[in-house]
Design an enzyme around this catalytic site. Structure first.
Site, PDB file in Angstrom:
ATOM      1  N   ASP A   1       0.872  -1.175   0.000  1.00  0.00           N
ATOM      2  CA  ASP A   1       0.000   0.000   0.000  1.00  0.00           C
ATOM      3  C   ASP A   1       0.911   1.227   0.000  1.00  0.00           C
ATOM      4  OD1 ASP A   1       0.894   0.261   2.598  1.00  0.00           O
ATOM      5  OD2 ASP A   1      -1.086   0.338   3.523  1.00  0.00           O
ATOM      6  N   HIS A   2       0.307   2.410   0.169  1.00  0.00           N
ATOM      7  CA  HIS A   2       1.111   3.641   0.158  1.00  0.00           C
ATOM      8  C   HIS A   2       2.155   3.638   1.276  1.00  0.00           C
ATOM      9  CE1 HIS A   2      -2.304   4.067   2.816  1.00  0.00           C
ATOM     10  NE2 HIS A   2      -1.628   4.975   3.499  1.00  0.00           N
TER      11      HIS A   2
ATOM     12  N   CYS B   1       3.324  -3.095   4.005  1.00  0.00           N
ATOM     13  CA  CYS B   1       2.519  -1.933   4.382  1.00  0.00           C
ATOM     14  C   CYS B   1       3.315  -1.184   5.452  1.00  0.00           C
ATOM     15  CB  CYS B   1       1.109  -2.329   4.825  1.00  0.00           C
ATOM     16  SG  CYS B   1       0.998  -3.386   6.280  1.00  0.00           S
ATOM     17  N   GLY B   2       2.656  -0.358   6.243  1.00  0.00           N
ATOM     18  CA  GLY B   2       3.398   0.404   7.246  1.00  0.00           C
ATOM     19  C   GLY B   2       4.060  -0.503   8.270  1.00  0.00           C
ATOM     20  N   THR B   3       3.311  -1.492   8.731  1.00  0.00           N
ATOM     21  CA  THR B   3       3.810  -2.392   9.770  1.00  0.00           C
ATOM     22  C   THR B   3       3.898  -3.846   9.326  1.00  0.00           C
ATOM     23  OG1 THR B   3       1.537  -2.761  10.482  1.00  0.00           O
ATOM     24  CG2 THR B   3       2.767  -1.008  11.627  1.00  0.00           C
ATOM     25  N   GLY B   4       3.272  -4.172   8.228  1.00  0.00           N
ATOM     26  CA  GLY B   4       3.137  -5.572   7.797  1.00  0.00           C
ATOM     27  C   GLY B   4       1.926  -6.249   8.424  1.00  0.00           C
ATOM     28  N   LEU B   5       1.328  -5.605   9.410  1.00  0.00           N
ATOM     29  CA  LEU B   5       0.271  -6.278  10.182  1.00  0.00           C
ATOM     30  C   LEU B   5      -1.041  -6.410   9.430  1.00  0.00           C
ATOM     31  CD1 LEU B   5       1.012  -4.649  13.662  1.00  0.00           C
ATOM     32  CD2 LEU B   5       1.421  -7.021  12.979  1.00  0.00           C
ATOM     33  N   GLY B   6      -1.514  -5.306   8.877  1.00  0.00           N
ATOM     34  CA  GLY B   6      -2.787  -5.371   8.142  1.00  0.00           C
ATOM     35  C   GLY B   6      -2.691  -6.320   6.963  1.00  0.00           C
TER      36      GLY B   6
ATOM     37  N   HIS C   1       9.925 -23.933   9.408  1.00  0.00           N
ATOM     38  CA  HIS C   1       8.980 -24.613  10.304  1.00  0.00           C
ATOM     39  C   HIS C   1       7.518 -24.366   9.936  1.00  0.00           C
ATOM     40  CE1 HIS C   1      11.860 -25.294  13.973  1.00  0.00           C
ATOM     41  NE2 HIS C   1      12.382 -25.708  12.819  1.00  0.00           N
ATOM     42  N   ASN C   2       7.219 -23.206   9.393  1.00  0.00           N
ATOM     43  CA  ASN C   2       5.804 -22.867   9.136  1.00  0.00           C
ATOM     44  C   ASN C   2       5.433 -22.897   7.658  1.00  0.00           C
ATOM     45  OD1 ASN C   2       6.790 -20.513  11.451  1.00  0.00           O
ATOM     46  ND2 ASN C   2       5.385 -22.133  12.034  1.00  0.00           N
TER      47      ASN C   2
ATOM     48  N   ARG D   1       7.591   1.033   8.099  1.00  0.00           N
ATOM     49  CA  ARG D   1       7.785   1.948   9.230  1.00  0.00           C
ATOM     50  C   ARG D   1       8.448   1.267  10.422  1.00  0.00           C
ATOM     51  NH1 ARG D   1       1.563   4.028   8.483  1.00  0.00           N
ATOM     52  NH2 ARG D   1       1.895   4.963   6.441  1.00  0.00           N
TER      53      ARG D   1
ATOM     54  N   ARG E   1       7.561 -33.307  11.155  1.00  0.00           N
ATOM     55  CA  ARG E   1       6.609 -32.904  12.201  1.00  0.00           C
ATOM     56  C   ARG E   1       6.023 -31.520  11.920  1.00  0.00           C
ATOM     57  NH1 ARG E   1      11.654 -31.830  13.895  1.00  0.00           N
ATOM     58  NH2 ARG E   1      12.077 -29.952  15.118  1.00  0.00           N
ATOM     59  N   HIS E   2       6.772 -30.715  11.178  1.00  0.00           N
ATOM     60  CA  HIS E   2       6.271 -29.369  10.870  1.00  0.00           C
ATOM     61  C   HIS E   2       5.107 -29.427   9.886  1.00  0.00           C
ATOM     62  CE1 HIS E   2       9.570 -27.927  13.178  1.00  0.00           C
ATOM     63  NE2 HIS E   2      10.446 -28.539  12.389  1.00  0.00           N
TER      64      HIS E   2
HETATM   65  C1  RB5 Z   1      -1.523   2.924   6.457  1.00  0.00           C
HETATM   66  O1  RB5 Z   1      -1.457   4.156   7.109  1.00  0.00           O
HETATM   67  C2  RB5 Z   1      -1.254   1.795   7.450  1.00  0.00           C
HETATM   68  O2  RB5 Z   1      -2.326   1.637   8.300  1.00  0.00           O
HETATM   69  C3  RB5 Z   1      -0.987   0.511   6.693  1.00  0.00           C
HETATM   70  O3  RB5 Z   1       0.094   0.700   5.826  1.00  0.00           O
HETATM   71  C4  RB5 Z   1      -0.611  -0.701   7.526  1.00  0.00           C
HETATM   72  O4  RB5 Z   1       0.427  -0.411   8.395  1.00  0.00           O
HETATM   73  C5  RB5 Z   1      -1.704  -1.424   8.168  1.00  0.00           C
HETATM   74  O5  RB5 Z   1      -1.516  -2.455   8.822  1.00  0.00           O
END
Ligand code: RB5
Length: 144
Positions: A10-11, A67-72, A100-101, A111, A134-135
């Protein structure tokens, strides 16, 4: 090493994707970039979905989502059966995610992870091999 890498961001991940791309090409990978291609704000789930669908269509392909954190990106990706997406912030995590995964999608955060470390994490992910045994049993249990 895997030959096809399907990538998306994403951006919030665009600058890191641009920074990593030359190295991916140097490594001889077939890189398929599904966007975004501009700094305009966009919604990461849409990109994650496109990349995951493409990864699922091609058996040996891997995905890279930034993305910013990879989380979303990882939360969206892990809703797809057959996708095992891992946010990795160091090389050990990246190696283990594959070994393993059997992760098939790496998620990075622009970020949270600088470009030099991100490149090492990505290379560790690409070089590692799933150990099976096992994995494999444990991975199969995820969907039961
Ligand atoms: C965008 O601002 C931010 O929310 C997205 O890049 C990401 O970090 C979400 O998990």
């Amino acid at each position: 090493m895997t030959k096809t890498l399907i990538i998306g961001c994403d951006h919030g991940g665009l600058a890191l994707k641009i920074a990593l791309k030359p190295r991916l090409e140097e490594l001889g990978l077939e890189v398929r970039d599904l966007g975004t291609h501009t700094a305009e704000s966009c919604d990461y789930p849409n990109i994650a979905k496109e990349v995951c669908k493409a990864v699922l269509e091609e058996e040996s392909a891997l995905g890279l989502l930034i993305c910013g954190t990879g989380l979303g990106m990882s939360m969206t990706a892990n809703r797809f059966e057959g996708i095992r997406a891992a946010v990795c912030t160091n090389e050990y995590m990246a190696r283990m995610a594959r070994a393993h995964n059997n992760a098939n999608v790496l998620c990075l955060g622009e970020r949270t992870t600088g470009p030099g470390l991100a490149q090492s994490v990505l290379e560790a992910f690409l070089e590692a091999q799933f150990e099976g045994g096992r994995h494999l049993r444990r991975i199969n249990l995820m969907d039961q």
